[in-house]
Design an enzyme around this catalytic site. Sequence first.
Site, short mmCIF file in Angstrom:
data_model
loop_
_atom_site.label_atom_id
_atom_site.label_comp_id
_atom_site.label_asym_id
_atom_site.label_seq_id
_atom_site.Cartn_x
_atom_site.Cartn_y
_atom_site.Cartn_z
CG ASP A 103 -33.65 -7.04 -22.52
OD1 ASP A 103 -34.09 -7.89 -23.31
OD2 ASP A 103 -33.01 -6.05 -22.87
CB SER A 104 -39.27 -7.42 -20.97
OG SER A 104 -39.07 -6.02 -20.92
N GLY A 105 -37.29 -6.54 -23.54
CA GLY A 105 -37.36 -5.78 -24.79
C GLY A 105 -37.88 -4.37 -24.60
N GLY A 106 -38.43 -4.10 -23.43
CA GLY A 106 -38.98 -2.77 -23.17
C GLY A 106 -37.96 -1.67 -23.38
CG PHE A 107 -33.41 -0.19 -22.13
CD1 PHE A 107 -33.47 0.92 -21.29
CD2 PHE A 107 -32.34 -0.31 -22.99
CE1 PHE A 107 -32.46 1.88 -21.31
CE2 PHE A 107 -31.33 0.64 -23.01
CZ PHE A 107 -31.39 1.74 -22.17
CG ASP A 157 -39.31 -2.17 -17.90
OD1 ASP A 157 -39.13 -2.75 -18.99
OD2 ASP A 157 -38.41 -1.58 -17.29
CD GLN A 205 -38.39 1.51 -15.18
OE1 GLN A 205 -37.88 2.62 -14.93
NE2 GLN A 205 -37.85 0.68 -16.08
N GLY A 232 -34.56 1.53 -15.40
CA GLY A 232 -34.65 2.98 -15.61
C GLY A 232 -33.41 3.73 -15.18
CG ASP A 282 -27.10 -5.68 -17.90
OD1 ASP A 282 -27.91 -5.27 -17.05
OD2 ASP A 282 -27.06 -5.22 -19.06
CB CYS A 322 -7.35 -12.18 -19.43
SG CYS A 322 -6.68 -10.86 -20.45
CB CYS A 325 -3.01 -9.52 -19.48
SG CYS A 325 -4.13 -8.11 -19.64
CG HIS A 351 -7.96 -6.71 -20.50
ND1 HIS A 351 -7.29 -7.19 -19.40
CD2 HIS A 351 -8.30 -5.42 -20.21
CE1 HIS A 351 -7.21 -6.23 -18.49
NE2 HIS A 351 -7.81 -5.14 -18.96
ZN ZN Z 1 -6.19 -9.01 -19.14
#
Ligand code: ZN
Length: 387
Positions: A103-107, A157, A205, A232, A282, A322, A325, A351
Amino acid sequence: MSLTLESGLAQIRFETLAECSVTRARAGLLHTAHGTIETPVFMPVGTQATVKGLTQRDLHDDLQVGILLSNTYHLYLRPGHELIARLGGLHRFMSWPNAILTDSGGFQVFSLSGMRRIDEDGVVFQSHLDGSTHRFTPESTVDVQLALGSDIQMVLDECPEYPVSHEYARESMHRTVRWARLAGARFRERMRALSTVHALFPIVQGSMFPDLRRECAEALLELDTAGYAVGGLSVGEPRPLSLDMVEATEGILPRGRPRYAMGVGMPDELPEYVARGIDMMDCVLPSRNARNGYLFTSQGRVIIKHARYKEDERPVDPKCTCYTCTSYSRAYLRHLFQSGEILYSALATRHNIQRYLDIMREIRHAIISNSFPEYLRCVRSASAEAE
Ligand SMILES: [Zn+2]
């Protein structure tokens, strides 16, 4: 493989393989310089160039993660993008062979920094680590991300808090568009001298105002970028609103380019975003919640500290393949959690990330086999609590 845009730059390339006939969902392939990624995709968050609790081998070999996200703001402050560049770039520094999105770091500037001052040229902020003063501009964040060498980069942004007035959201959105133009110009200029392949995504935005969202998306089209992000979101607004904001610009953003919804969502929301034309997501939830004892399963959530799991010999999720589990019981995980053991975080994170990746694989399979609407109906009627 790369796509040559009208601007003449080699970029990442997006290929659509199947489209849902009812919703806007699609399955595709995203070709980057560090591998091809099946979409829709969930990207685990590695804020400080690490997904907390997991090794790169866990992510690569076991979880088969094709792309992860890292944070420009954090890496810029510590250890510094120039140091990372001297050590061969972020892929080499963290020993990660697959794709990286930054990301750009804005957030983070808007959410973490104690002091920040926005002007037309950028933002001045204080480090949350030591209070030192720094400045991000649309151009400097492109330079930082190129120093890191990330495959997919974001423009700087402004991410307004929620709620804000229509007037402020409009002013802020126009600034984000101007910054995107400046970042785009810097990116094109820098790319002419580079032989590596990167992409820069601008960010839609407009707070929670559909008219501003549409105006922003229209304005960003002129940049002819390899993909588009919707930002946003998850800033405290009611969840249905986030989905409405994605829906507002779905018809404007080009169908042939990937769309990335930043920082969303809960497991049951993932197919909702995909149904609205989103390809990439994400979220810190699977890893953060894992550490806090909150596990996502195919039957609903498991709050591992509950006494009911004290002698429960079943795995966290009987349907999950996984390592956690297939090897450990709920009783053992509960014991590790209650004892504050490091291993608990590692096993729980593994997990939860697997669960998110499995959901994306289920969604992708449903789109390709033309059963996505049915899948969406099942998710909507499922209950939240595991047996
Ligand atoms: Zn699992």
